[in-house]
Design a protein around this motif. Structure first.
Motif, short mmCIF file in Angstrom:
data_model
loop_
_atom_site.label_atom_id
_atom_site.label_comp_id
_atom_site.label_asym_id
_atom_site.label_seq_id
_atom_site.Cartn_x
_atom_site.Cartn_y
_atom_site.Cartn_z
N LEU A 82 0.82 -1.22 0.00
CA LEU A 82 0.00 0.00 0.00
C LEU A 82 0.86 1.27 0.00
O LEU A 82 0.59 2.21 -0.73
CB LEU A 82 -0.92 0.02 1.23
N THR A 83 1.89 1.26 0.82
CA THR A 83 2.72 2.46 0.91
C THR A 83 3.43 2.72 -0.41
O THR A 83 3.52 3.87 -0.86
CB THR A 83 3.75 2.33 2.06
N THR A 84 3.93 1.66 -1.03
CA THR A 84 4.64 1.84 -2.29
C THR A 84 3.68 2.34 -3.38
O THR A 84 3.98 3.30 -4.09
CB THR A 84 5.29 0.51 -2.74
N VAL A 85 2.52 1.69 -3.47
CA VAL A 85 1.58 2.07 -4.52
C VAL A 85 1.08 3.50 -4.32
O VAL A 85 1.13 4.33 -5.23
CB VAL A 85 0.39 1.07 -4.56
N PHE A 86 0.62 3.80 -3.10
CA PHE A 86 0.09 5.15 -2.87
C PHE A 86 1.19 6.20 -2.91
O PHE A 86 0.96 7.32 -3.33
CB PHE A 86 -0.70 5.21 -1.55
N GLY A 87 2.39 5.82 -2.46
CA GLY A 87 3.52 6.74 -2.52
C GLY A 87 3.83 7.08 -3.97
O GLY A 87 4.08 8.24 -4.32
N PHE A 88 3.78 6.08 -4.83
CA PHE A 88 4.06 6.27 -6.25
C PHE A 88 2.98 7.15 -6.90
O PHE A 88 3.29 8.10 -7.62
CB PHE A 88 4.13 4.89 -6.94
N PRO A 147 11.18 1.42 -14.54
CA PRO A 147 12.57 0.91 -14.61
C PRO A 147 13.60 1.97 -14.28
O PRO A 147 14.60 1.67 -13.61
CB PRO A 147 12.70 0.47 -16.08
N LEU A 148 13.37 3.20 -14.69
CA LEU A 148 14.35 4.25 -14.39
C LEU A 148 14.34 4.64 -12.91
O LEU A 148 15.34 5.11 -12.38
CB LEU A 148 14.07 5.49 -15.26
N MET A 149 13.18 4.43 -12.29
CA MET A 149 13.08 4.78 -10.87
C MET A 149 13.47 3.64 -9.95
O MET A 149 13.44 3.78 -8.71
CB MET A 149 11.64 5.16 -10.53
N LEU A 150 13.77 2.51 -10.52
CA LEU A 150 13.95 1.30 -9.72
C LEU A 150 14.93 1.44 -8.53
O LEU A 150 14.60 1.01 -7.43
CB LEU A 150 14.37 0.14 -10.63
N PRO A 151 16.09 2.06 -8.74
CA PRO A 151 17.00 2.18 -7.59
C PRO A 151 16.35 2.91 -6.41
O PRO A 151 16.50 2.49 -5.26
CB PRO A 151 18.17 2.99 -8.16
N SER A 152 15.62 3.96 -6.69
CA SER A 152 14.95 4.69 -5.59
C SER A 152 13.84 3.85 -4.98
O SER A 152 13.60 3.88 -3.77
CB SER A 152 14.36 6.00 -6.11
N MET A 153 13.14 3.11 -5.84
CA MET A 153 12.07 2.24 -5.32
C MET A 153 12.64 1.18 -4.40
O MET A 153 12.04 0.84 -3.38
CB MET A 153 11.33 1.59 -6.47
N VAL A 154 13.80 0.67 -4.77
CA VAL A 154 14.44 -0.36 -3.93
C VAL A 154 14.78 0.23 -2.57
O VAL A 154 14.53 -0.39 -1.53
CB VAL A 154 15.71 -0.91 -4.63
N VAL A 155 15.30 1.46 -2.56
CA VAL A 155 15.62 2.11 -1.28
C VAL A 155 14.35 2.25 -0.45
O VAL A 155 14.33 1.95 0.75
CB VAL A 155 16.26 3.50 -1.53
N ALA A 156 13.25 2.67 -1.11
CA ALA A 156 11.99 2.84 -0.39
C ALA A 156 11.50 1.51 0.16
O ALA A 156 11.09 1.41 1.32
CB ALA A 156 10.95 3.44 -1.33
N ILE A 157 11.57 0.49 -0.66
CA ILE A 157 11.07 -0.83 -0.22
C ILE A 157 11.95 -1.39 0.91
O ILE A 157 11.43 -1.93 1.88
CB ILE A 157 10.96 -1.80 -1.42
N PHE A 158 13.25 -1.22 0.79
CA PHE A 158 14.17 -1.62 1.88
C PHE A 158 13.72 -0.99 3.17
O PHE A 158 13.56 -1.64 4.20
CB PHE A 158 15.58 -1.06 1.61
N ASN A 159 13.54 0.32 3.09
CA ASN A 159 13.20 1.07 4.28
C ASN A 159 11.86 0.59 4.85
O ASN A 159 11.72 0.43 6.06
CB ASN A 159 13.13 2.56 3.92
#
Lengths: 479, 317
Positions: free
Chosen positions: B88-94, B229-241
């Protein structure tokens, strides 16, 4: 907008918010200066008790450090611990005057639900520990197992007040090895608070009578009883209404040999009773919410009764009686006023045939931690507070129970309606510490409350005996 | 040895050891606050406390933990919570970041308002939601417990128990309190994720998105095959967190549900708090924290692996 700009803005927002937060004074924050004792508490000057440890006259005054769950510097009249806060504010100067040149009492306030863990951790880590620790006897077995507090038996037996101690208060402070791990100052048994208009003929004596009355109340849109029915606060509910019910049905939690014993016919009947009153809607939903919010239903009289600790009156206010009378001084006086007016009475619980109403009782006392720097200061303090005047002040303040000293109970202060009703209710009951011989009470109460909640709320059709067996096996596996 | 050689050797030594001396304070601090506690936790996890003192008990703490209902149920609750919270956080954050990435007026005001939950302490956020949903007395209880709105009996979010499980002992569907916990946690973490994603979106050159559009990509295709795909590194950081904060969150559970009703919102992190600071079983708590550390590590590795695969496949596109 660039990323940098966004971050700059965010950092700016955080900085402003932090600045605003730091400029806003906390509601409960109070100036550190000590106030003189309030008028209603008579300053009791007691000469320092002569002890074997008395320091030489020329010796420099030393700090006597304590951990109480009360904060002498918090003057917020709405604070939960306001009665104890005021007690310390009034008492610390008295003690310091009595022991001038010898001890200077420094209290370090601690959160009531964290101080036990903090002390265990401090002792085990070899950190700073207080000279004296205020505690409930529930903690005795935990402290014994963790080697946290000193065995005071040998020292206590030589003191003049020892013979005057109530035997059950003394027993509550004893560990599994017979050692005395706290000195009891007051006893807090559990009773039932009852609205007179809801139960005008007295609180029911049997489960059958209770069910009949509960059905009548339900027809009026009211609840017969609220109690701590959630698993919150580490299963604290197991020490309150749930234990009262188990004990009143002739049951309990242990086998007398350190093991948990839940699957007994008496306990099964007790769970059936709790299950039935929940299923039939005699208990409000708020009873399961935790956070001590079950009190709300008693405060507005939507629930007719409330089995809880006698000290509960310190924390509950304001009240609206069924007849519309409002008790809203917003202090513990509200409860006392309601009792004096006859709107609330204190009763023992119901019981099954052949059993007395049961209840948990605990001692409020003090202990000397292992590694305390000035145990002799703690000895002086104990001898000081064990004088009848000081003992009465403590009991009428944060002790909120019956005095541990038999002579104190005879005092005039304890002849009011509240104390007399409470004494009568306790006299009709068979009270004992809920944990019995179990050495890991903190773990036990969490397991017990989880299974009781499951049986009465989550799975009302589950096999009671099987679930109780499972729970006791889980605890006993750790023995 | 000539003076010149000695000077060279001295210079070499200085060059060699200066960095070491410079990082030594940090290493010492790291050792004190990271390495020592970790080693101590490992030692503690094989010990238990008795009246006689600490004793070595081998794997007993792990064994007892495995048999404890708090731990067994905690695994299922943690999985449910993590899936709901991270998704939910990832989807709504996006989505929020996507909306804020457009040319709109008062963008700064929106960002400021949206950022408020992040500066609120977890414990306060929990208390606020609790006051809203308290049965009978909560601000929203009149709506939630109204049978005509939520038939047949209304919903008491904080006290209603979970429906019959669909998968044996696995706690699905969860209790209403678990939904509330996920909602409250998402509400609080959303600004952080939104901001990370917004920053990532703004780093993508506008012409890339425009070329995708010229090439005939519709909105969804541009997002799926170019933006994400271009945002993936930032998404990974967000998901890690999110995984780490979700796995280790205690404050919001403490103030919102207390782990209840029953144990239905008692995640492993809350169980760790309960066993350690509630039950004072430090040995057993150390064993659980070892397990949690391992799970944290495994999940991060899994996320890394998945996102690397994604990254590689996006490079082939």
């Amino acid at each position: 907008m660039t990323t940098k700009k966004i971050f700059d803005k965010v950092i700016g927002i955080i900085a402003v918010l932090m600045l605003v937060a730091s400029c806003t004074p906390a509601a409960t924050e109070q100036p550190m200066e000590e106030k003189p004792p309030a008028a209603e508490v008579s300053p009791t000057k007691v000469p320092p008790a002569a002890t074997e440890s008395e320091a030489p006259v020329a010796a420099e005054e030393q700090d006597f450090t304590t951990w109480f769950e009360y904060d002498q510097n918090n003057e917020d009249p709405a604070a939960d611990g306001r009665v104890g806060n005021k007690y310390l504010r009034d008492t610390i100067p008295q003690f310091n005057e009595a022991f001038e040149g010898k001890w200077n009492w420094v209290n370090q306030p601690k959160a009531w639900d964290k101080m036990e863990a903090e002390l265990v951790a401090a002792v085990q880590a070899g950190g700073d520990v207080p000279d004296l620790y205020q505690m409930l006897s529930d903690s005795v077995n935990t402290f014994y197992r963790n080697g946290t507090v000193q065995n005071l038996r040998e020292w206590a037996e030589k003191q003049s007040w020892y013979a005057d101690l109530d035997s059950s208060a003394l027993a509550a402070c004893k560990g599994p090895d017979g050692g005395l791990y706290c000195i009891p100052l007051a006893q807090r048994p559990n009773t039932v608070f009852v609205w007179k208009d809801r139960f005008p003929d007295g609180f029911p004596k049997t489960p059958e009578e209770f069910m009949k009355k509960a059905e009548e109340l339900k027809a009026e849109g009211l609840y017969a009883m609220t109690f701590f029915a959630s698993t919150d606060k580490g299963g604290n509910g197991a020490t309150r209404g749930v234990f009262t019910t188990f004990a009143s049905f002739g049951g309990g939690y242990d086998d007398g040999k350190g093991n948990m014993l839940l699957n007994t016919p008496e306990n099964v009947k007790a769970v059936e009773f709790l299950r039935e009153i929940v299923a039939k809607g005699y208990v409000p939903e708020i009873a399961f919410a935790g956070g001590f919010q079950e009190e709300e239903a008693f405060k507005d009289a939507s629930a007719g009764s409330f089995p809880t600790g006698l000290n509960g009156y310190l924390y509950m206010f304001p009240f609206t009686a069924p007849n519309g009378t409002k008790y809203e001084k917003n202090s513990s006086q509200d409860f006392l006023d309601a009792v004096a007016a006859g709107d609330i009475y204190i009763s023992s619980f119901l019981s099954t045939e052949g059993n007395k109403p049961g209840c948990d009782t605990k001692a409020v006392g003090v202990a000397i931690p292992v590694g305390a720097k000035h145990p002799e200061a703690a000895h002086d303090y104990i001898n000081w507070i064990m004088t009848p005047e000081q003992n009465a002040d403590f009991v009428l303040g944060p002790g909120a129970g019956f005095p541990a000293l038999k002579s104190t109970l005879k005092g005039e202060q304890f002849q009011t309606a509240f104390w007399q009703e409470a004494a009568k209710a306790i006299g009709n009951s068979a009270c004992r510490p809920w944990y019995g011989t179990m050495e890991r009470p903190t773990e036990a109460k969490a397991i017990i409350m989880a299974v009781v909640h499951k049986l009465i709320k989550e799975s009302p059709n589950a096999d009671i005996a099987a679930e109780l067996t499972k729970a006791q096996e889980e605890y006993n596996a750790g023995n | 040895m000539s003076q010149e050689q000695a000077d060279i050797k001295q210079g070499f030594r200085t060059k060699m050891f200066t960095p070491f001396w410079l990082i030594l304070p940090s290493l010492l601090i790291l050792f004190l606050i990271q390495v020592y506690p970790t080693l101590y936790t490992i030692v503690l996890s094989f010990q238990d406390r008795f009246p006689t003192g600490w004793e070595f008990v081998g794997l007993a703490n792990f064994k007892q933990l495995a048999g404890s209902s708090l731990f067994q149920k905690g695994i299922g609750h943690t999985i449910i919570f993590l899936i709901g919270y991270v998704f939910l956080t990832t989807v709504f954050g996006f989505i929020t970041a996507l909306l804020l990435n457009t040319e709109i007026h008062y963008k700064g005001v929106y960002i400021t308002l949206l950022f408020i939950p992040w500066v609120i302490a977890q414990i306060i956020a929990g208390m606020v939601f609790r006051l809203l949903f308290l049965p009978d007395y909560g601000l929203l209880s009149g709506i939630m417990q109204n049978p005509s709105i939520f038939p047949p009996n209304g919903i008491s979010v904080l006290t209603a128990t979970a429906p019959q499980s669909w998968f044996g002992n696995f706690p699905f569907p969860p209790s209403p309190a678990m939904y509330l916990l996920i909602l409250a946690s998402t509400w609080r973490a959303l600004p952080f994720v939104m901001l990370l994603m917004l920053a990532a979106m703004q780093m993508i050159p506008r012409d890339i998105m425009e070329s995708a559009s010229i090439d005939g990509a519709n909105g969804w295709q541009a997002i799926r095959f170019v933006l994400i795909p271009l945002m993936l590194p930032s998404m990974v950081v967000a998901i890690f967190n999110l995984i780490l904060t979700g796995m280790n969150s205690v404050g919001i559970i403490f103030s919102l549900t207390g782990g209840g009703p029953g144990t239905s919102t008692s995640l492993l992190s809350f169980a760790l708090y309960t066993i350690g600071w509630g039950q004072l079983r430090f040995g057993r708590a150390a064993a659980l924290s070892m397990i949690l550390a391992l799970v944290n590590w495994l999940m991060i590795m899994a996320t890394l692996r998945i996102t690397r695969v994604e990254e590689r496949s996006s490079q082939h596109v």
